[in-house]
Every structure is written in C-alpha cells, then in structure tokens.
Scaffold this active site. Structure first.
Site, PDB file in Angstrom:
ATOM      1  N   GLY A 107       0.774  -1.240   0.000  1.00  0.00           N
ATOM      2  CA  GLY A 107       0.000   0.000   0.000  1.00  0.00           C
ATOM      3  C   GLY A 107       0.805   1.289   0.000  1.00  0.00           C
ATOM      4  N   ASN A 121       1.821   3.025  -2.663  1.00  0.00           N
ATOM      5  CA  ASN A 121       1.229   3.969  -3.623  1.00  0.00           C
ATOM      6  C   ASN A 121      -0.069   4.558  -3.071  1.00  0.00           C
ATOM      7  OD1 ASN A 121       2.672   4.304  -6.296  1.00  0.00           O
ATOM      8  ND2 ASN A 121       2.814   2.089  -5.999  1.00  0.00           N
ATOM      9  N   ARG A 156      -5.490  -8.547  -8.823  1.00  0.00           N
ATOM     10  CA  ARG A 156      -6.551  -9.385  -9.397  1.00  0.00           C
ATOM     11  C   ARG A 156      -6.863  -8.908 -10.793  1.00  0.00           C
ATOM     12  NH1 ARG A 156      -7.556 -14.128  -7.973  1.00  0.00           N
ATOM     13  NH2 ARG A 156      -9.734 -14.236  -8.565  1.00  0.00           N
ATOM     14  N   HIS A 193       1.595   0.893 -13.226  1.00  0.00           N
ATOM     15  CA  HIS A 193       2.412  -0.286 -13.547  1.00  0.00           C
ATOM     16  C   HIS A 193       3.884   0.132 -13.542  1.00  0.00           C
ATOM     17  CE1 HIS A 193       3.357  -4.204 -15.138  1.00  0.00           C
ATOM     18  NE2 HIS A 193       4.155  -3.611 -16.017  1.00  0.00           N
ATOM     19  N   GLU A 197      -7.628  -5.916 -21.312  1.00  0.00           N
ATOM     20  CA  GLU A 197      -6.317  -6.552 -21.491  1.00  0.00           C
ATOM     21  C   GLU A 197      -5.363  -6.034 -20.407  1.00  0.00           C
ATOM     22  OE1 GLU A 197      -2.585  -6.524 -24.393  1.00  0.00           O
ATOM     23  OE2 GLU A 197      -4.462  -5.960 -25.385  1.00  0.00           O
ATOM     24  N   ALA A 211       9.674   6.950  -8.037  1.00  0.00           N
ATOM     25  CA  ALA A 211       9.007   7.706  -9.116  1.00  0.00           C
ATOM     26  C   ALA A 211       7.494   7.467  -9.085  1.00  0.00           C
ATOM     27  CB  ALA A 211       9.588   7.306 -10.466  1.00  0.00           C
ATOM     28  N   GLU A 212       7.079   6.236  -8.781  1.00  0.00           N
ATOM     29  CA  GLU A 212       5.641   5.922  -8.713  1.00  0.00           C
ATOM     30  C   GLU A 212       4.935   6.825  -7.707  1.00  0.00           C
ATOM     31  OE1 GLU A 212       4.377   1.746  -8.530  1.00  0.00           O
ATOM     32  OE2 GLU A 212       6.431   1.164  -8.937  1.00  0.00           O
TER      33      GLU A 212
HETATM   34  C1  GRF Z   1       3.965  -1.150  -7.320  1.00  0.00           C
HETATM   35  O1  GRF Z   1       5.254  -1.276  -7.855  1.00  0.00           O
HETATM   36  C2  GRF Z   1       2.934  -1.086  -8.411  1.00  0.00           C
HETATM   37  O2  GRF Z   1       3.368  -0.380  -9.546  1.00  0.00           O
HETATM   38  C3  GRF Z   1       2.743  -2.532  -8.748  1.00  0.00           C
HETATM   39  O3  GRF Z   1       2.774  -3.205  -7.505  1.00  0.00           O
HETATM   40  C4  GRF Z   1       3.548  -2.431  -6.589  1.00  0.00           C
HETATM   41  C5  GRF Z   1       2.649  -2.159  -5.424  1.00  0.00           C
HETATM   42  O4  GRF Z   1       3.319  -1.523  -4.370  1.00  0.00           O
HETATM   43  N1  GRF Z   1       1.523  -2.733  -9.521  1.00  0.00           N
HETATM   44  P1  GRF Z   1       2.509  -0.825  -3.210  1.00  0.00           P
HETATM   45  O5  GRF Z   1       1.515  -1.862  -2.669  1.00  0.00           O
HETATM   46  O6  GRF Z   1       1.819   0.370  -3.758  1.00  0.00           O
HETATM   47  O7  GRF Z   1       3.542  -0.475  -2.168  1.00  0.00           O
END
Ligand code: GRF
Length: 218
Positions: free
Chosen positions: A15, A17, A94, A112, A146, A176-177
């Site tokens: 969690g 992000n 999922r 992603h 997709e 970066a995310e």
């Molecule tokens: C992140 O790298 C996201 O891009 C990918 O799974 C990871 C999740 O990390 N889909 P978090 O749960 O947000 O820490």
C-alpha cells in the site's frame, strides 16, 4: 474549485502507492479525496495504514467467492455504496472481468512499474534488466480488459544502472511511482486529462497529446 472527486483505492499488499495518494489528497487544493480503500487480501498491510489515517478500509477476500463475477459484484456494490467517482488500482493483483472494467470505463486508473507497453505483467524489473534497457520507469493508465493496457495518462522514466539488481531498480521506480500517481490522479480528477479515441488528451491544449507525455514530476 468544483467538488473533490471521491476515489476508491484497490490494493492487495503493502500500500505504499495508496499512502502517496492519501498524502496528496490531504492538501486542500487537491481535486480528489480518498473515500474508501478495498483489499482483496484480508491481511494486506495497506488496510491498516488506511485505517490509521481514518479512511474506511474494507477487505473483500476473493477466495470467499465461487467466481470472479461474484467477487466483483460485492466489489462494485462497496464502491457504489461509498459513492466512488474514480477507482485507483495501486498494487491490486486481481485481473478484472470485462463486465467490471466496462462498468468503470474511463473512471479506473492503474499504475504499472514499467514504461508501457514494455514489460507488461509480472517480474517487470528482472525482465527490464535482462533486456538491457537503459531506461525504465512507471506508467499510470486507464484500465482496459487486457492486462496493463489502456490509454496512458503519464509516465516517468528512471535510469537502469549497470550493476542494478531487480530490487534496486524496483526501489528507484517506486520512488518515481509515489510522485507520478498523485500527479496523474490530479490531471484526471480535475478534468484536465480525458480519453479521446483511446488516447489521453489534455483539455487546456487539445491540439496536442500533451506536454505531459513524459512529465517532469518534481
Ligand atoms: C507497485 O510497484 C505497483 O506499480 C505494482 O505493484 C507495486 C505495489 O506496491 N503494480 P505498493 O503496494 O503500492 O507499495
């Protein structure tokens, strides 16, 4: 400013992000608020983080359902009960059926950890290193049926260093995310980013596909 969009965040694990979105939404001029967090994994650490921040957090364990559709029915009902406008998938592991994806078409985002359309799916960083790419990064996109496809809102690039392990690259991309997702959600929630003919256009400069294609996100 018009009313903040109510966002539902879907998670399956850590969690981080989600936490970066909660943080961004705490600023009074941000056009969205995190109204509900849902995890399909009951012991996901992210649920606790959300609850500690006072955000309603629900586990909907997919293992308790006979089919994907049954699981998604409860997921959909929970989101609608919470009057959610936009969904943000943040490490949600999922696959969703066409029925759910279409019901939330252009109202569901995903992050992603690659520069899509490269390296869809799992083991992203390992595969990027194996391929010898010099740049990797992350992408926020609208969700389509997709996996890891759909109109791209924003991307951020980071270097792949010669001695990188997958974990080191993952950590650089994750940083970066945490900047990119709040940046992209703001564009969508404010109405600045819109899907037109399956590409994201920006309302303040409709003639181009955006100054935001590879944004500086500092
Ligand atoms: C992140 O790298 C996201 O891009 C990918 O799974 C990871 C999740 O990390 N889909 P978090 O749960 O947000 O820490």
């Amino acid at each position: 400013m018009s009313k903040a969009k109510r966002v539902g965040v879907l998670i399956s694990g850590r969690g981080s992000n989600m936490a970066s979105l909660i943080e961004a939404c705490s600023s009074s001029d941000y056009p969205a608020e995190i109204a509900h967090v849902i995890s399909n994994v009951p012991d996901a650490p992210g649920l606790e983080i959300a609850a500690r921040k006072g955000i309603p957090a629900t586990a909907i364990d997919h293992k308790g359902y006979a089919s994907r559709e049954d699981f998604e029915k409860d997921l959909d009902a929970t989101l609608r009960d919470a009057q959610i406008d936009l969904i943000c998938n943040a490490g949600f592991m999922r696959l969703l059926t066409e029925g759910f994806v279409e019901a939330w078409r252009d109202r569901q985002l995903n992050i992603h950890p690659s520069l899509l359309p490269a390296f869809k799916g799992l083991r992203t960083h390992e595969r990027a290193i194996e391929a010898g790419v010099r740049l990797s990064g992350c992408t926020v996109h609208f969700v389509r049926t997709e996996m890891d496809s759909g109109p791209i809102v924003a991307q951020a690039a980071v270097p792949v260093l010669p001695e990188d392990t997958p974990d080191e690259l993952a950590a650089r991309v994750l940083e970066a995310e945490h900047k990119l997702y709040p940046f992209a959600l703001k564009l969508v929630a404010s109405g600045e980013a819109k899907v037109v003919n399956e590409r994201v256009m920006f309302t303040s400069c409709p003639e181009v596909h955006g100054p935001y294609i590879s944004p500086w996100i500092e």
